[in-house]
Enzyme design. Structure first.
Site, mmCIF file in Angstrom:
data_model
loop_
_atom_site.group_PDB
_atom_site.id
_atom_site.type_symbol
_atom_site.label_atom_id
_atom_site.label_comp_id
_atom_site.label_asym_id
_atom_site.label_seq_id
_atom_site.Cartn_x
_atom_site.Cartn_y
_atom_site.Cartn_z
ATOM 1 N N ASP A 146 52.493 -35.121 -15.849
ATOM 2 C CA ASP A 146 52.540 -33.945 -16.728
ATOM 3 C C ASP A 146 51.220 -33.188 -16.834
ATOM 4 O O ASP A 146 50.984 -32.475 -17.800
ATOM 5 C CB ASP A 146 52.976 -34.390 -18.126
ATOM 6 C CG ASP A 146 52.050 -35.471 -18.697
ATOM 7 O OD1 ASP A 146 50.957 -35.665 -18.148
ATOM 8 O OD2 ASP A 146 52.443 -36.114 -19.695
ATOM 9 N N GLU A 191 58.096 -39.867 -12.734
ATOM 10 C CA GLU A 191 57.916 -39.978 -14.186
ATOM 11 C C GLU A 191 58.518 -38.745 -14.864
ATOM 12 O O GLU A 191 57.892 -38.045 -15.659
ATOM 13 C CB GLU A 191 56.444 -40.137 -14.581
ATOM 14 C CG GLU A 191 56.241 -40.585 -16.025
ATOM 15 C CD GLU A 191 54.774 -40.759 -16.383
ATOM 16 O OE1 GLU A 191 54.203 -41.805 -16.036
ATOM 17 O OE2 GLU A 191 54.194 -39.837 -16.998
ATOM 18 N N GLU A 197 50.786 -30.909 -22.067
ATOM 19 C CA GLU A 197 51.581 -31.739 -21.154
ATOM 20 C C GLU A 197 53.092 -31.573 -21.339
ATOM 21 O O GLU A 197 53.852 -31.642 -20.374
ATOM 22 C CB GLU A 197 51.195 -33.215 -21.320
ATOM 23 C CG GLU A 197 49.805 -33.570 -20.799
ATOM 24 C CD GLU A 197 48.677 -33.268 -21.785
ATOM 25 O OE1 GLU A 197 48.968 -32.783 -22.904
ATOM 26 O OE2 GLU A 197 47.511 -33.519 -21.443
ATOM 27 N N HIS A 229 41.498 -39.336 -25.552
ATOM 28 C CA HIS A 229 41.187 -38.123 -24.775
ATOM 29 C C HIS A 229 42.125 -36.957 -25.042
ATOM 30 O O HIS A 229 41.951 -35.884 -24.487
ATOM 31 C CB HIS A 229 41.207 -38.424 -23.272
ATOM 32 C CG HIS A 229 42.601 -38.601 -22.732
ATOM 33 N ND1 HIS A 229 43.272 -39.786 -22.833
ATOM 34 C CD2 HIS A 229 43.443 -37.748 -22.112
ATOM 35 C CE1 HIS A 229 44.467 -39.659 -22.268
ATOM 36 N NE2 HIS A 229 44.596 -38.427 -21.840
ATOM 37 N N ARG A 287 43.946 -33.655 -26.004
ATOM 38 C CA ARG A 287 43.453 -32.354 -26.467
ATOM 39 C C ARG A 287 43.860 -32.063 -27.914
ATOM 40 O O ARG A 287 43.104 -31.469 -28.668
ATOM 41 C CB ARG A 287 43.997 -31.245 -25.559
ATOM 42 C CG ARG A 287 43.145 -30.996 -24.339
ATOM 43 C CD ARG A 287 43.783 -29.917 -23.453
ATOM 44 N NE ARG A 287 42.828 -29.333 -22.533
ATOM 45 C CZ ARG A 287 42.358 -29.928 -21.444
ATOM 46 N NH1 ARG A 287 42.742 -31.160 -21.133
ATOM 47 N NH2 ARG A 287 41.501 -29.309 -20.657
ATOM 48 N N HIS A 323 35.965 -41.262 -22.278
ATOM 49 C CA HIS A 323 36.432 -40.257 -21.309
ATOM 50 C C HIS A 323 35.328 -39.220 -21.084
ATOM 51 O O HIS A 323 34.558 -38.913 -22.001
ATOM 52 C CB HIS A 323 37.685 -39.599 -21.904
ATOM 53 C CG HIS A 323 38.481 -38.769 -20.939
ATOM 54 N ND1 HIS A 323 38.053 -37.544 -20.495
ATOM 55 C CD2 HIS A 323 39.686 -38.974 -20.349
ATOM 56 C CE1 HIS A 323 38.961 -37.026 -19.665
ATOM 57 N NE2 HIS A 323 39.965 -37.888 -19.562
HETATM 58 C C1 UD1 Z 1 43.667 -34.461 -18.050
HETATM 59 C C2 UD1 Z 1 45.118 -34.031 -18.269
HETATM 60 C C3 UD1 Z 1 45.805 -34.979 -19.253
HETATM 61 C C4 UD1 Z 1 45.651 -36.412 -18.808
HETATM 62 C C5 UD1 Z 1 44.177 -36.724 -18.605
HETATM 63 C C6 UD1 Z 1 44.017 -38.114 -18.047
HETATM 64 C C7 UD1 Z 1 45.632 -31.633 -18.221
HETATM 65 C C8 UD1 Z 1 45.659 -30.369 -18.968
HETATM 66 N N1 UD1 Z 1 45.150 -32.695 -18.877
HETATM 67 O O1 UD1 Z 1 42.974 -34.294 -19.294
HETATM 68 O O2 UD1 Z 1 47.190 -34.666 -19.294
HETATM 69 O O3 UD1 Z 1 46.182 -37.241 -19.801
HETATM 70 O O4 UD1 Z 1 43.620 -35.814 -17.648
HETATM 71 O O5 UD1 Z 1 42.695 -38.562 -18.203
HETATM 72 O O6 UD1 Z 1 46.048 -31.695 -17.088
HETATM 73 N N2 UD1 Z 1 35.552 -34.586 -16.489
HETATM 74 C C9 UD1 Z 1 34.501 -35.038 -15.716
HETATM 75 N N3 UD1 Z 1 34.776 -35.920 -14.697
HETATM 76 C C10 UD1 Z 1 36.015 -36.390 -14.430
HETATM 77 C C11 UD1 Z 1 37.075 -35.945 -15.245
HETATM 78 C C12 UD1 Z 1 36.835 -35.047 -16.262
HETATM 79 O O7 UD1 Z 1 33.374 -34.647 -15.921
HETATM 80 O O8 UD1 Z 1 36.177 -37.195 -13.500
HETATM 81 C C13 UD1 Z 1 35.302 -33.610 -17.590
HETATM 82 C C14 UD1 Z 1 35.019 -32.200 -17.059
HETATM 83 O O9 UD1 Z 1 34.117 -31.551 -17.916
HETATM 84 C C15 UD1 Z 1 36.404 -31.546 -17.127
HETATM 85 C C16 UD1 Z 1 36.883 -32.114 -18.458
HETATM 86 O O10 UD1 Z 1 36.455 -33.483 -18.411
HETATM 87 O O11 UD1 Z 1 36.351 -30.122 -17.136
HETATM 88 C C17 UD1 Z 1 38.348 -32.011 -18.712
HETATM 89 O O12 UD1 Z 1 39.104 -32.444 -17.603
HETATM 90 P P1 UD1 Z 1 40.654 -31.982 -17.515
HETATM 91 O O13 UD1 Z 1 41.262 -32.569 -16.292
HETATM 92 O O14 UD1 Z 1 40.781 -30.499 -17.696
HETATM 93 O O15 UD1 Z 1 41.292 -32.597 -18.801
HETATM 94 P P2 UD1 Z 1 41.395 -34.065 -19.329
HETATM 95 O O16 UD1 Z 1 41.018 -34.023 -20.763
HETATM 96 O O17 UD1 Z 1 40.704 -34.997 -18.424
HETATM 97 N N1 UDP Z 2 42.131 -46.272 -17.394
HETATM 98 C C1 UDP Z 2 41.050 -46.610 -16.587
HETATM 99 N N2 UDP Z 2 39.792 -46.597 -17.156
HETATM 100 C C2 UDP Z 2 39.568 -46.256 -18.449
HETATM 101 C C3 UDP Z 2 40.680 -45.880 -19.252
HETATM 102 C C4 UDP Z 2 41.953 -45.895 -18.689
HETATM 103 O O1 UDP Z 2 41.201 -46.937 -15.415
HETATM 104 O O2 UDP Z 2 38.405 -46.271 -18.883
HETATM 105 C C5 UDP Z 2 43.477 -46.274 -16.781
HETATM 106 C C6 UDP Z 2 44.584 -46.957 -17.563
HETATM 107 O O3 UDP Z 2 44.714 -48.310 -17.153
HETATM 108 C C7 UDP Z 2 45.807 -46.143 -17.228
HETATM 109 C C8 UDP Z 2 45.267 -44.767 -16.969
HETATM 110 O O4 UDP Z 2 43.873 -44.912 -16.734
HETATM 111 O O5 UDP Z 2 46.416 -46.589 -16.022
HETATM 112 C C9 UDP Z 2 45.494 -43.872 -18.165
HETATM 113 O O6 UDP Z 2 44.757 -42.711 -18.013
HETATM 114 P P1 UDP Z 2 44.439 -41.744 -19.221
HETATM 115 O O7 UDP Z 2 44.479 -42.502 -20.488
HETATM 116 O O8 UDP Z 2 43.188 -41.029 -18.864
HETATM 117 O O9 UDP Z 2 45.605 -40.668 -19.125
HETATM 118 P P2 UDP Z 2 47.111 -40.616 -19.666
HETATM 119 O O10 UDP Z 2 47.833 -41.831 -19.212
HETATM 120 O O11 UDP Z 2 47.032 -40.484 -21.160
HETATM 121 O O12 UDP Z 2 47.642 -39.361 -19.059
#
Ligand code: UD1
Ligand code: UDP
Length: 399
Positions: free
Chosen positions: A99, A121, A135, A213, A215, A246
């Site tokens: 999602d 999923e 999402e 994490h 939003r 995160h």
């Molecule tokens: C995203 C997904 C969320 C999912 C989550 C899993 C969207 C809108 N959100 O949220 O559904 O649950 O991933 O973790 O698709 N960043 C880094 N390095 C990384 C990853 C993220 O620096 O490896 C920072 C960056 O500043 C980036 C920000 O996190 O711009 C947000 O990343 P983004 O993918 O937009 O949203 P998440 O909060 O990670």
């Molecule tokens: N996870 C990970 N490292 C972490 C936190 C979570 O590898 O520090 C794994 C966790 O086991 C799960 C997945 O990441 O499989 C969940 O990701 P996240 O919580 O970022 O996203 P969501 O599932 O809420 O979309």
């Protein structure tokens, strides 16, 4: 024999974890499937570490992560990047999972090119477009465009049928998160000694694992979560709190501001997947707003308190293993304290069967893909006639 050309795409940590078993199943069937993997790079470090752990092949990396970018910027770049990948690889189907923005863009990109979408999923719903945000809308877009819906549970399949999806396109497959978890936990338990050395400060003490994490929790919700962890750490000085933070700056800032400098609160960078699986397995209980963690914890018999108002994963809540506590200091502290002090309440949160799968979801999904009859035209002919190709694809959906 022509092989099925599959373009598999993902962009974030959880998608990579949940796609890894599907990649491996496609690789086992390389005589029948030609696999192309395009990562959007929506995440960077958190994605790369999973890609490396599972040895996932990456044919194209759109490298889209920009620190703190807006959803509109990310969506636009994902859409154009994935469209180019579809044009170049000429897939018979596109596979997307979950999602995220990557999934929403993949769905639209496949739809605009009239290529069938496999949604992994599928069918999770809260009914509230603002929780989880964005999402809930992302997964509805995927459902509207998918030719094959791989629902993890009967409840998710029912949601899709209620919304009008054709029954022959909806299948209950289980969630591939369980496939990935069972494989990983067996491996990491064998490496227990080295993980125990790495987390030597835990000794034999109880540990609460924390992640956040979402939003919709940014701002007040996350501050409440941090205040709750601070209060719990004071109330239970003999318990260790491990909090892999995160990388989203909207998470990092308040968590470090409100929780740094406490001797039994361990803030660390995002854990690698094997590390996190070991931590879940080692934990006493888990506080989280993650979707994936809610699905994994039942396999490890760990109670989970979900710091959200709603969940699109009600099965483990109904089963008793997961409880919703909102992003509310009083509730988080109250329910965590109960589970740390009352053995009967703790035992009631340990469930024996994981409602999200048994570890065979990826195998089912790949078999279903192969049964759809999507290998109907040569790529060259299809590229010349996208409209005819879509008609051919649709007429074979129910095979
Ligand atoms: C995203 C997904 C969320 C999912 C989550 C899993 C969207 C809108 N959100 O949220 O559904 O649950 O991933 O973790 O698709 N960043 C880094 N390095 C990384 C990853 C993220 O620096 O490896 C920072 C960056 O500043 C980036 C920000 O996190 O711009 C947000 O990343 P983004 O993918 O937009 O949203 P998440 O909060 O990670
Ligand atoms: N996870 C990970 N490292 C972490 C936190 C979570 O590898 O520090 C794994 C966790 O086991 C799960 C997945 O990441 O499989 C969940 O990701 P996240 O919580 O970022 O996203 P969501 O599932 O809420 O979309």
């Amino acid at each position: 024999m022509d092989r099925l050309r599959v373009l598999l795409t993902f962009g974030t940590r959880p998608e990579a974890i949940k796609m890894a078993p599907i990649v491996h199943e496609c690789q086992k069937r390389s005589a029948r499937i030609e696999l192309f993997v395009c990562v959007t790079g929506q995440h960077r470090q958190m994605l790369d570490s999973v890609v490396q752990y599972f040895g996932l092949p990456v044919d194209r990396d759109l490298e889209l992560m920009v620190p703190d970018q807006t959803l509109a910027e990310l969506s636009a770049h994902c859409l154009t990047g994935l469209d180019a990948a579809i044009v170049d690889y000429r897939p018979d189907c596109v596979v997307a999972q979950g999602d995220t923005t990557t999934v929403m863009a993949a769905s639209l990109a496949a739809f605009y090119r009239r290529v069938p979408l496999v949604h992994v999923e599928a069918g999770l719903r809260t009914g509230d477009v603002y929780a989880p945000w964005p999402e809930e809308v992302n997964r509805r877009v995927a459902s509207m465009t998918a030719a094959l819906h791989c629902a993890p549970t009967p409840w998710a399949a029912e949601n899709l049928l209620r919304e009008g999806a054709s029954p022959e396109t909806v299948h209950v497959t289980g969630n591939t998160v369980v496939d990935a978890l069972l494989w990983t936990v067996a491996r990491e338990r064998r490496r227990g000694a080295s993980w125990r050395r790495r987390f030597h400060y835990l000794g034999s003490r109880r540990m609460v694992l924390v992640t956040s994490h979402r939003r919709e929790n940014f701002g007040d919700g996350l501050e409440q979560i941090c205040r709750a962890v601070a209060r719990l750490a004071e109330r239970f000085p003999e318990v260790e709190f491990v909090y892999p933070v995160h990388l989203n700056p909207h998470v990092r800032e308040p968590v470090h501001r409100l929780l740094s400098g406490r001797s039994n609160v361990h803030l660390c960078p995002p854990a690698s997947y094997p590390e996190f699986v070991w931590l879940m397995d080692r934990s006493t209980l888990i506080l989280t707003d993650s979707g994936g963690v809610q699905e994994e914890a039942p396999s490890l018999r760990k109670p989970v308190l979900v710091m959200r108002e709603t969940t699109e994963r009600p099965e483990a809540v109904e089963g008793g293993g997961v409880e919703l506590v909102g992003a509310d200091v009083r509730k988080i502290v109250g329910r965590t304290s109960l589970l740390l002090t009352d053995a009967a309440a703790y035992a009631a949160h340990q469930i024996d069967a994981n409602p999200y799968g048994d570890g065979s979801a990826a195998q089912w999904i790949v078999e279903l893909m192969l049964r759809q009859g999507w290998r109907q035209q040569s790529p060259a002919a299809a590229a010349r006639s996208p409209r005819k190709r879509a008609a051919s694809v649709l007429s074979h959906r129910g095979d």
